[in-house]
Write an enzyme that holds these catalytic residues in place. Structure first.
Site, PDB file in Angstrom:
ATOM      1  N   ARG A 147     -19.811   4.513  -9.272  1.00  0.00           N
ATOM      2  CA  ARG A 147     -18.420   3.730  -9.499  1.00  0.00           C
ATOM      3  C   ARG A 147     -17.646   4.508 -10.506  1.00  0.00           C
ATOM      4  O   ARG A 147     -16.431   4.806 -10.710  1.00  0.00           O
ATOM      5  CB  ARG A 147     -18.442   2.343 -10.132  1.00  0.00           C
ATOM      6  CG  ARG A 147     -19.084   1.506  -9.152  1.00  0.00           C
ATOM      7  CD  ARG A 147     -19.086  -0.136  -9.603  1.00  0.00           C
ATOM      8  NE  ARG A 147     -19.697  -1.010  -8.648  1.00  0.00           N
ATOM      9  CZ  ARG A 147     -20.963  -1.207  -8.657  1.00  0.00           C
ATOM     10  NH1 ARG A 147     -21.963  -0.907  -9.507  1.00  0.00           N
ATOM     11  NH2 ARG A 147     -21.451  -2.141  -7.711  1.00  0.00           N
ATOM     12  N   HIS A 200     -19.991  -4.217 -14.546  1.00  0.00           N
ATOM     13  CA  HIS A 200     -20.102  -4.252 -13.046  1.00  0.00           C
ATOM     14  C   HIS A 200     -20.838  -2.735 -13.002  1.00  0.00           C
ATOM     15  O   HIS A 200     -20.183  -1.933 -12.340  1.00  0.00           O
ATOM     16  CB  HIS A 200     -19.056  -4.348 -12.354  1.00  0.00           C
ATOM     17  CG  HIS A 200     -19.083  -4.231 -10.754  1.00  0.00           C
ATOM     18  ND1 HIS A 200     -20.027  -5.135 -10.452  1.00  0.00           N
ATOM     19  CD2 HIS A 200     -18.440  -3.740  -9.786  1.00  0.00           C
ATOM     20  CE1 HIS A 200     -19.992  -5.099  -9.065  1.00  0.00           C
ATOM     21  NE2 HIS A 200     -18.805  -3.929  -8.594  1.00  0.00           N
ATOM     22  N   ASP A 245       0.909  -1.228  -0.128  1.00  0.00           N
ATOM     23  CA  ASP A 245      -0.032   0.138   0.030  1.00  0.00           C
ATOM     24  C   ASP A 245       0.942   1.207   0.071  1.00  0.00           C
ATOM     25  O   ASP A 245       2.207   1.229   0.427  1.00  0.00           O
ATOM     26  CB  ASP A 245      -0.970  -0.068   1.345  1.00  0.00           C
ATOM     27  CG  ASP A 245      -2.158   0.649   1.180  1.00  0.00           C
ATOM     28  OD1 ASP A 245      -3.288   0.385   0.900  1.00  0.00           O
ATOM     29  OD2 ASP A 245      -1.916   2.230   1.153  1.00  0.00           O
TER      30      ASP A 245
HETATM   31  N1  APR Z   1      -0.904   2.029  -4.628  1.00  0.00           N
HETATM   32  C1  APR Z   1      -1.344   1.250  -3.616  1.00  0.00           C
HETATM   33  N2  APR Z   1      -2.284   1.407  -2.799  1.00  0.00           N
HETATM   34  C2  APR Z   1      -3.177   2.528  -3.055  1.00  0.00           C
HETATM   35  C3  APR Z   1      -2.899   3.399  -4.011  1.00  0.00           C
HETATM   36  C4  APR Z   1      -1.618   3.121  -4.616  1.00  0.00           C
HETATM   37  N3  APR Z   1      -1.402   4.078  -5.768  1.00  0.00           N
HETATM   38  N4  APR Z   1      -3.612   4.436  -3.880  1.00  0.00           N
HETATM   39  C5  APR Z   1      -4.445   4.083  -2.862  1.00  0.00           C
HETATM   40  N5  APR Z   1      -4.045   2.883  -2.272  1.00  0.00           N
HETATM   41  C6  APR Z   1      -4.626   2.398  -1.087  1.00  0.00           C
HETATM   42  C7  APR Z   1      -5.132   3.029   0.022  1.00  0.00           C
HETATM   43  O1  APR Z   1      -4.228   3.594   0.868  1.00  0.00           O
HETATM   44  C8  APR Z   1      -6.015   2.307   0.656  1.00  0.00           C
HETATM   45  O2  APR Z   1      -5.426   1.565   1.652  1.00  0.00           O
HETATM   46  O3  APR Z   1      -5.776   1.535  -1.520  1.00  0.00           O
HETATM   47  C9  APR Z   1      -6.650   0.958  -0.375  1.00  0.00           C
HETATM   48  C10 APR Z   1      -7.967   0.909  -0.661  1.00  0.00           C
HETATM   49  O4  APR Z   1      -8.421   0.592   0.337  1.00  0.00           O
HETATM   50  P1  APR Z   1     -10.060   1.401   0.843  1.00  0.00           P
HETATM   51  O5  APR Z   1     -10.029   2.392   0.812  1.00  0.00           O
HETATM   52  O6  APR Z   1     -10.286   0.601   2.230  1.00  0.00           O
HETATM   53  O7  APR Z   1     -11.173   0.554  -0.207  1.00  0.00           O
HETATM   54  P2  APR Z   1     -11.503  -0.972  -0.349  1.00  0.00           P
HETATM   55  O8  APR Z   1     -12.916  -1.093   0.424  1.00  0.00           O
HETATM   56  O9  APR Z   1     -10.525  -1.879   0.065  1.00  0.00           O
HETATM   57  O10 APR Z   1     -12.112  -0.739  -2.087  1.00  0.00           O
HETATM   58  C11 APR Z   1     -10.859  -0.812  -2.907  1.00  0.00           C
HETATM   59  O11 APR Z   1     -12.083  -1.908  -4.401  1.00  0.00           O
HETATM   60  O12 APR Z   1     -14.457  -2.562  -4.983  1.00  0.00           O
HETATM   61  C12 APR Z   1     -13.267  -1.631  -5.065  1.00  0.00           C
HETATM   62  O13 APR Z   1     -14.595   0.393  -5.306  1.00  0.00           O
HETATM   63  C13 APR Z   1     -13.644  -0.160  -4.589  1.00  0.00           C
HETATM   64  O14 APR Z   1     -12.167   0.805  -5.872  1.00  0.00           O
HETATM   65  C14 APR Z   1     -12.479   0.377  -4.435  1.00  0.00           C
HETATM   66  C15 APR Z   1     -11.320  -0.609  -4.339  1.00  0.00           C
END
Ligand code: APR
Length: 316
Positions: free
Chosen positions: A88, A175, A33
């Site tokens: 979305r 989706h 992450d």
């Molecule tokens: N590289 C890696 N991780 C990243 C980046 C990046 N460039 N940008 C953001 N992130 C991380 C964020 O720091 C966060 O921890 O992606 C993670 C996303 O996690 P959540 O915000 O908890 O979202 P989540 O519910 O896991 O969904 C992620 O999946 O279903 C889809 O619409 C949803 O697009 C979203 C994705």
């Protein structure tokens, strides 16, 4: 040898994916992450459950993308989730840029991996991912259909008061809110749903309401959670796809796959039933559609095509 599974994005879905991967003993995990400390913290927490759960796999949390090197499977959830009031498609620009960069990383570090995209808007993101990673199309898929079908199975099981395990059904298309639930291919313990409707066990109006609720299933959860979007069912759905690949299960699952010269499509990513085994997407199954299903699918294709050309312009 143990398999290496990289999870890019260690948020709600990423953390749940890691937990399921460990409980199912699928392989060692790298959890990546951009947020400092978070993947390391989750990895430590997960590792400390090993003594209780007894899994033999390791998990490493990192902010270093090169750690994905030589992964067997990569699952991507990096990006923003929806907030209440967002569709979305509102995530297109932000997540498109993130997925482009991840695609380039995959090309560099693990071009042989089987890669599953979960980040939304799904169909456009899996297109971006394949375009920049240059993965063979059969090794680059999107998770949506398993989730949408699972939601539909749940709603039907509650309404019909039947075990969810007895329900077979799937959805086609993107989706999005115009996905296509396949009424003609829905069976309950092998009996067609159409028979249940004919025998007045369930009115068609109820079925239509269930289809609408399935289409809006993600939004319903976004509203209830108030922060973020669904994560348990999306994670389970992606793990089913990863397992089908890792264990060469030849499972027939609806996935966002690259469709060429099928369903009237020249070439594009779209949600269709496919067989997943050790070669990735091994076959795309073409089913006959009624004229109303064809029309619904056309609408869904059009909206995905719109997103794909919009994201291409953004990423130029
Ligand atoms: N590289 C890696 N991780 C990243 C980046 C990046 N460039 N940008 C953001 N992130 C991380 C964020 O720091 C966060 O921890 O992606 C993670 C996303 O996690 P959540 O915000 O908890 O979202 P989540 O519910 O896991 O969904 C992620 O999946 O279903 C889809 O619409 C949803 O697009 C979203 C994705």
């Amino acid at each position: 040898m143990k398999k290496k599974i990289t999870l890019i994005g260690a948020g709600n879905i990423g953390g749940t994916l890691a937990h399921l991967t460990l409980l199912k003993k699928l392989g060692d995990i790298v959890l990546i992450d951009v947020m400092k400390g978070m993947p390391q913290g989750k990895a430590l927490d997960l590792s400390q459950s090993a003594a209780v759960e007894g899994f033999p796999c390791n998990v490493e949390g990192t902010n270093d993308f090169s750690k994905m090197k030589n992964s067997d499977v990569v699952i991507i959830t990096a990006g923003l989730p929806r907030q209440p009031g967002m569709s979305r498609d509102d995530l297109l620009e932000t997540n498109g840029k993130i997925i482009k960069k991840i695609g380039l990383d995959i090309k560099k570090y693990c071009p042989k991996a089987f890669v599953i995209c979960i980040t939304n808007p799904l169909d456009a993101m899996v297109y971006v991912l394949q375009k920049y990673s240059k993965l063979p199309v059969e090794k680059c898929v999107g998770m949506a259909g398993v989730l949408d079908s699972s939601r539909l199975k749940y709603f039907l099981s509650v309404e019909l008061n039947v075990s969810i395990n007895d329900i077979q059904t799937f959805v086609l298309g993107g989706h999005g809110d115009d996905m296509v639930p396949m009424v003609n291919y829905t069976t309950i313990g092998g009996i067609s749903l159409l028979d249940f409707i004919k025998k007045k066990k369930i009115p068609i109006s109820k079925i239509n309401k269930i289809f609408d609720r399935t289409r809006m299933g993600g939004g319903e959860i976004v509203r209830l959670l108030q922060r973020g979007s669904a994560f348990y069912a999306p994670a389970s759905s992606a793990i089913q796809m990863a397992e089908a690949y890792l264990l060469d299960q030849k499972k027939l699952l609806p996935c966002a796959a690259f469709i060429k010269n099928k369903y009237g499509l020249k070439s594009m990513y779209m949600g269709m039933p496919v067989i997943i085994g050790s070669k990735g997407v091994e076959e795309i199954i073409e089913v006959s559609l009624s004229s109303s299903e064809k029309n619904m699918l056309k609408k869904s294709i059009k909206s995905v095509q719109g997103l794909v050309s919009a994201v291409d312009k953004i990423l130029k």
